[in-house]
Motif scaffolding. Structure first.
Motif, PDB file in Angstrom:
ATOM      1  N   LYS A 181       0.469   4.642  -2.494  1.00  0.00           N
ATOM      2  CA  LYS A 181      -0.837   4.506  -3.373  1.00  0.00           C
ATOM      3  C   LYS A 181      -2.000   4.961  -2.753  1.00  0.00           C
ATOM      4  O   LYS A 181      -1.985   4.749  -1.190  1.00  0.00           O
ATOM      5  N   SER A 182      -3.022   5.130  -3.247  1.00  0.00           N
ATOM      6  CA  SER A 182      -4.327   5.745  -2.894  1.00  0.00           C
ATOM      7  C   SER A 182      -4.965   4.512  -2.466  1.00  0.00           C
ATOM      8  O   SER A 182      -4.697   3.471  -2.914  1.00  0.00           O
ATOM      9  N   GLU A 183      -5.952   4.495  -1.607  1.00  0.00           N
ATOM     10  CA  GLU A 183      -6.871   3.445  -1.036  1.00  0.00           C
ATOM     11  C   GLU A 183      -7.454   2.616  -2.198  1.00  0.00           C
ATOM     12  O   GLU A 183      -7.409   1.350  -2.357  1.00  0.00           O
ATOM     13  N   ALA A 184      -7.862   3.580  -3.543  1.00  0.00           N
ATOM     14  CA  ALA A 184      -8.566   2.655  -4.472  1.00  0.00           C
ATOM     15  C   ALA A 184      -7.605   2.104  -5.055  1.00  0.00           C
ATOM     16  O   ALA A 184      -7.690   0.943  -5.799  1.00  0.00           O
TER      17      ALA A 184
ATOM     18  N   SER B 260       0.867  -1.155  -0.053  1.00  0.00           N
ATOM     19  CA  SER B 260      -0.021  -0.039   0.031  1.00  0.00           C
ATOM     20  C   SER B 260       0.921   1.457   0.048  1.00  0.00           C
ATOM     21  O   SER B 260       0.328   2.261  -0.174  1.00  0.00           O
TER      22      SER B 260
ATOM     23  N   TYR C 129      -4.751   0.540  -4.195  1.00  0.00           N
ATOM     24  CA  TYR C 129      -4.068  -0.437  -3.247  1.00  0.00           C
ATOM     25  C   TYR C 129      -5.239  -1.560  -3.578  1.00  0.00           C
ATOM     26  O   TYR C 129      -5.036  -2.850  -3.891  1.00  0.00           O
ATOM     27  N   GLN C 130      -6.780  -1.158  -3.432  1.00  0.00           N
ATOM     28  CA  GLN C 130      -7.704  -2.146  -3.349  1.00  0.00           C
ATOM     29  C   GLN C 130      -7.563  -2.776  -4.806  1.00  0.00           C
ATOM     30  O   GLN C 130      -8.098  -4.066  -5.018  1.00  0.00           O
TER      31      GLN C 130
END
Length: 399
Positions: free
Chosen positions: A120-123, A117, A125-126
């Motif tokens: 990276k942004s949460e989106a 992660s 990374y997801q």
């Protein structure tokens, strides 16, 4: 006592040695075996031939309860996965035997490439996590297929439908693969009735190169909302942007085959009308193509004139509405004029709210009339183009 224990240990060691015993006939062997308990693995000669004593427990082991079966079941049930159980799976592959070097290499690589992660942004990374899980599922299936000892018949397992993730998010490649897969499915399966090569007499081959219309795509979207199987087949997820991209890239032949397979009589009749009227297939179109083209041009010109008049009037009477028209036509306005156009509209809106003197916003009206007005082509309620087509078809039915 110590000496006695050593003696007993020696006796056990001697007893554990696999020894060879010879029997002249099978009957002699049976008689001996009935009276004596023989250690599994002991080699005996029966009528001159070697025979190894089996383990009774192994002989009663349930059929299929092998390392391969256990591994396959663990992978299929998601009890095992290549990330956390990589070393165990590699050991099982060694026990099973055979050349699994490529699989073991993939398992090791998969375990070393866990998404991070960091930075990276949460989106983002997801998205990487989801892709990593998909790769893990595919690897698990490949391992299970490789070690499965089930007899292979002539029928082969159907390959899964292509998914956007298979192409790294490249929607052009995905939709091309999807179109090809659906066409291949129509040609395959000799033990099933062959799928039709036409839609109500119109050959799919003739539809190649024809661009589907908005209502063609909408028909598929409506069917997918009612049919989970079709939704899964197309890879639709409910994400408007991604789903629209998938539908936009379907060709007319694919759309027709989908409607033929999943649609009811009403869906098929409606699609037949569109093939005839919008794409020129089947019977003679309701409207002469030349006449229809001329009417569309007249309607388009009328739409544009109405839109320009509408924009010009709202600059004096309703700047907020002028802003809506500006946004509706943003794609037609040159990029270098968009920011200044927005500032000019803000100035007129400030005048309307009493925050700015009208004389200080004259430049705004002049800019909007001179530089923005020529690019206004669509009004907020301009439907003459669609109305002209509906009217001509309606007249045809009246006649």
């Amino acid at each position: 006592m110590k000496k006695l224990s050593q003696i007993l240990e020696s006796i056990n060691e001697v007893d554990s040695i696999v020894r060879e015993i010879e029997f002249k006939t099978p009957e002699d062997f049976k008689k001996y075996k009935a009276k004596h308990k023989m250690r599994p693995g002991t080699v005996v000669k029966v009528a001159g031939k070697d025979k190894v004593i089996d383990d009774p427990k192994k002989n009663t082991k349930p059929k299929g309860d092998t390392t391969a079966d256990t591994l396959t079941k663990g992978l299929k049930d998601c009890v095992l996965n290549p990330y956390k159980d990589g070393p165990m799976i590699n050991q099982a592959l060694d026990d099973i035997g055979g050349d699994h070097s490529e699989l073991k290499k993939r398992i090791d690589t998969y375990g070393d490439n866990v998404p991070s992660s960091k930075g990276k942004s949460e989106a983002e990374y997801q998205k990487e996590i989801d892709k990593y899980k998909e790769e893990g599922e595919k690897l698990s299936n490949d391992i299970a297929d490789a070690v499965s000892d089930k007899p292979k018949g002539k029928k082969t397992k159907s390959k899964p439908m292509p998914q956007p993730s298979d192409f790294g998010g490249d929607m052009d490649k995905y939709t091309a693969a999807l179109n090809k897969r659906m066409k291949d499915d129509e040609k395959s399966s000799s033990d099933k009735p062959k799928k039709p090569k036409d839609f109500n007499g119109i050959d799919y081959e003739k539809m190649k190169g024809k661009t589907p219309g908005v209502w063609d795509k909408q028909a598929v979207n409506n069917l997918s909302n009612k049919n989970p199987e079709l939704k899964k087949e197309l890879g639709l997820t409910g994400d408007y942007g991604k789903d629209s991209e998938i539908l936009d890239n379907l060709d007319l032949a694919t759309i027709s085959s989908i409607i033929d397979k999943y649609g009811d009589d009403y869906n098929k009749e409606s699609h037949m009308e569109r093939l005839r009227d919008d794409h020129g297939f089947g019977d003679k179109p309701d409207v002469d193509p030349k006449t229809d083209k001329e009417m569309q041009k007249v309607a388009g010109d009328a739409n544009e004139k109405m839109a320009k008049d509408e924009f010009k009037d709202t600059l004096d009477s309703d700047p907020m509405y002028a802003g809506e028209l500006f946004n509706k036509n943003l794609k037609n306005i040159p990029e270098e004029d968009r920011e200044m156009g927005q500032e000019a509209l803000f100035a007129l809106q400030d005048v309307e709210m009493g925050l700015l003197d009208a004389s200080d916003a004259e430049w705004a009206k002049e800019f909007l009339r001179k530089d923005i007005l020529p690019h206004i082509k669509e009004g907020k309620n301009s439907y003459l183009r669609q109305l002209s087509k509906i009217t001509t078809r309606y007249n045809k039915w009246l006649n």
